[in-house]
Design an enzyme around this catalytic site. Structure first.
Site, PDB file in Angstrom:
ATOM      1  CG  HIS A  69      -2.120  -1.222   1.196  1.00 57.46           C
ATOM      2  ND1 HIS A  69      -2.418  -1.747  -0.015  1.00 57.46           N
ATOM      3  CD2 HIS A  69      -2.557  -1.796   2.255  1.00 57.46           C
ATOM      4  CE1 HIS A  69      -3.426  -2.557   0.134  1.00 57.46           C
ATOM      5  NE2 HIS A  69      -3.550  -2.640   1.412  1.00 57.46           N
TER       6      HIS A  69
ATOM      7  CG  HIS B 159      -7.882  -0.817   2.612  1.00 55.45           C
ATOM      8  ND1 HIS B 159      -8.091  -1.389   3.761  1.00 55.45           N
ATOM      9  CD2 HIS B 159      -6.964  -1.608   1.981  1.00 55.45           C
ATOM     10  CE1 HIS B 159      -7.428  -2.566   3.900  1.00 55.45           C
ATOM     11  NE2 HIS B 159      -6.695  -2.660   2.869  1.00 55.45           N
TER      12      HIS B 159
ATOM     13  CD  GLU C 247      -7.779  -4.008  -0.164  1.00 53.02           C
ATOM     14  OE1 GLU C 247      -6.799  -3.665  -0.567  1.00 53.02           O
ATOM     15  OE2 GLU C 247      -8.116  -5.192   0.639  1.00 53.02           O
TER      16      GLU C 247
HETATM   17  C1  GLA Z   1      -4.676  -5.499   2.424  1.00 55.89           C
HETATM   18  C2  GLA Z   1      -3.925  -6.690   2.465  1.00 55.89           C
HETATM   19  C3  GLA Z   1      -4.209  -7.442   3.516  1.00 55.89           C
HETATM   20  C4  GLA Z   1      -3.935  -6.579   5.075  1.00 55.89           C
HETATM   21  C5  GLA Z   1      -4.769  -5.422   5.000  1.00 55.89           C
HETATM   22  C6  GLA Z   1      -4.315  -4.616   6.155  1.00 55.89           C
HETATM   23  O1  GLA Z   1      -6.041  -5.357   2.115  1.00 55.89           O
HETATM   24  O2  GLA Z   1      -4.205  -7.199   1.431  1.00 55.89           O
HETATM   25  O3  GLA Z   1      -3.411  -8.562   3.637  1.00 55.89           O
HETATM   26  O4  GLA Z   1      -2.589  -6.352   4.953  1.00 55.89           O
HETATM   27  O5  GLA Z   1      -4.391  -4.613   3.937  1.00 55.89           O
HETATM   28  O6  GLA Z   1      -4.392  -5.237   7.496  1.00 55.89           O
END
Ligand code: GLA
Length: 372
Positions: free
Chosen positions: A127, A197, A335
């Site tokens: 991210h 998210h 997402e």
């Molecule tokens: C994303 C990732 C997950 C986790 C979340 C935050 O969606 O795919 O593995 O890291 O963010 O906890």
């Protein structure tokens, strides 16, 4: 029956209440440690839907929607005040970027140059790195039915090339759609992959797990991962696996099956390859429904993939709104995105934005209710 016709047959807009539409409002929402002020925008439509968005991280802090009986609940996990988001928030409600999801080893090559990113998720970059778009202050201005947030990411920020100018528009329509429009440009070629998210719980945040919610994903393939959640590069049919959500299926029905992919994700934490009629066409790709409250969420997108994350890493250590303890699988993320680690997989759709080109993407979250 196609997803679209099922949606048309079962969705009833919130017809019970019609209110006067209010203009978006803006209000102070605290200060960052360096003194910069954060603002909160409130969007309301004529059917009692209310969405709050703040300028820190372009974060959606709450989404209030009526259930089938008209009772309103907040269906997004988060915190009551800014300080919660400045602590260890697992990206609650945020815009994630420059690169949503993982880049293997925090490394990619572009036009013959190798770039190195922070490894903030085991061996990988997640991210956007240590200080991704979820942890920066955006500027906000109201629009007719929403808010426009802007951020300029400096050349070299978090190791990425080029200065990237991003605008994210959130619009709440009187058809109960929350539209997220992304627009960006760059001064040098760079990977760019933006996503939203929000952690959803259609029962209302803080009221238990998401395991009984029924999910439908318009996807006949997914991208399997290694134990660090990096795609192997294969695109594998979902047929005959716990990853087949082409028919509405309770999330908990197969989540604990003995399956290597579920073991790697500790549940669902994978990218599905969406069945779009053609690339970039806005298409209904996911539908989540709550048999208890009757709330329905439909997701439409122009993106080729969706990461369905079943909140496996929530472990009860976070106290959110109203002191609610967010336990394992008490929220889920849908997402919309390009595939993880695309800069290292030539067979995945490209995520490289070049100077002179525009990054444009749309995702719609549409709310309705049904009676079971
Ligand atoms: C994303 C990732 C997950 C986790 C979340 C935050 O969606 O795919 O593995 O890291 O963010 O906890």
């Amino acid at each position: 029956m196609t997803m679209r016709s099922i949606a048309a047959a079962t969705l009833i807009l919130f017809s019970g209440c019609t209110m006067r539409r209010a203009e978006p409002t803006r209000a102070p929402f605290g200060q960052l440690p360096d003194g910069r002020r954060v603002e909160l925008f409130t969007l309301r439509n004529t059917h009692g839907v209310e969405v709050n968005v703040m300028t820190y991280g372009a974060i959606i802090t709450s989404i209030r929607t009526p259930d089938a009986d008209g009772h309103v609940a907040d269906v997004a996990l988060g915190f009551d005040s800014l300080s919660g988001y400045l602590g260890s928030s697992p990206y609650f409600g945020a815009i994630v970027g420059r690169y949503a999801n993982r880049i293997a080893g925090g490394r990619f090559a572009l036009d013959g140059v190798e770039y190195h990113l922070a490894r903030n998720n085991g061996p990988n970059s997640l991210h956007g790195g240590v200080r991704g778009f979820d942890k920066v202050l955006w500027t906000g201005e109201p629009t007719e039915k929403g808010v426009r947030l802007r951020y300029t990411s400096a050349d070299g920020e978090e190791g990425y090339p080029g200065a990237v100018t991003v605008a994210v528009n959130y619009t709440l329509t009187d058809d109960n759609e929350l539209i997220v429009d992304y627009d960006a440009s760059t001064t040098k070629a760079t990977p760019l992959n933006l996503s939203q998210h929000t952690y959803w719980n259609l029962h209302g945040e803080g009221t238990g797990t998401i395991l009984d919610l029924r999910l439908m994903l318009n996807a006949s393939a997914f991208t399997p991962v290694d134990s660090t959640l990096i795609p192997t590069g294969k695109i594998v049919p979902v047929e005959g696996t716990p990853f087949d959500f082409r028919q509405p299926t309770p999330i908990g029905a197969r989540i604990d099956q003995a399956n290597e992919q579920l073991r790697f994700g500790r549940g669902y934490d994978h990218n599905w390859v969406l069945d779009l009629p053609s690339p970039g066409v806005l298409t209904a790709v996911a539908r989540l429904d709550d048999p208890v409250s009757g709330r329905v969420l439909e997701v439409r997108t122009t993106e080729p993939g969706i990461q369905f994350y079943s909140g496996n890493f929530l472990d009860g250590s976070i106290k959110g709104k109203g002191g609610h303890v967010y336990g394992r699988r008490s929220g889920l993320c849908l997402e919309t995105q390009h595939f993880p680690d695309s800069p290292n997989h030539a067979n995945f759709p490209s995520t490289i934005l070049r100077p002179g080109a525009r990054y444009q993407s749309r995702t719609v979250f549409a709310f309705s209710t049904r009676r079971s």
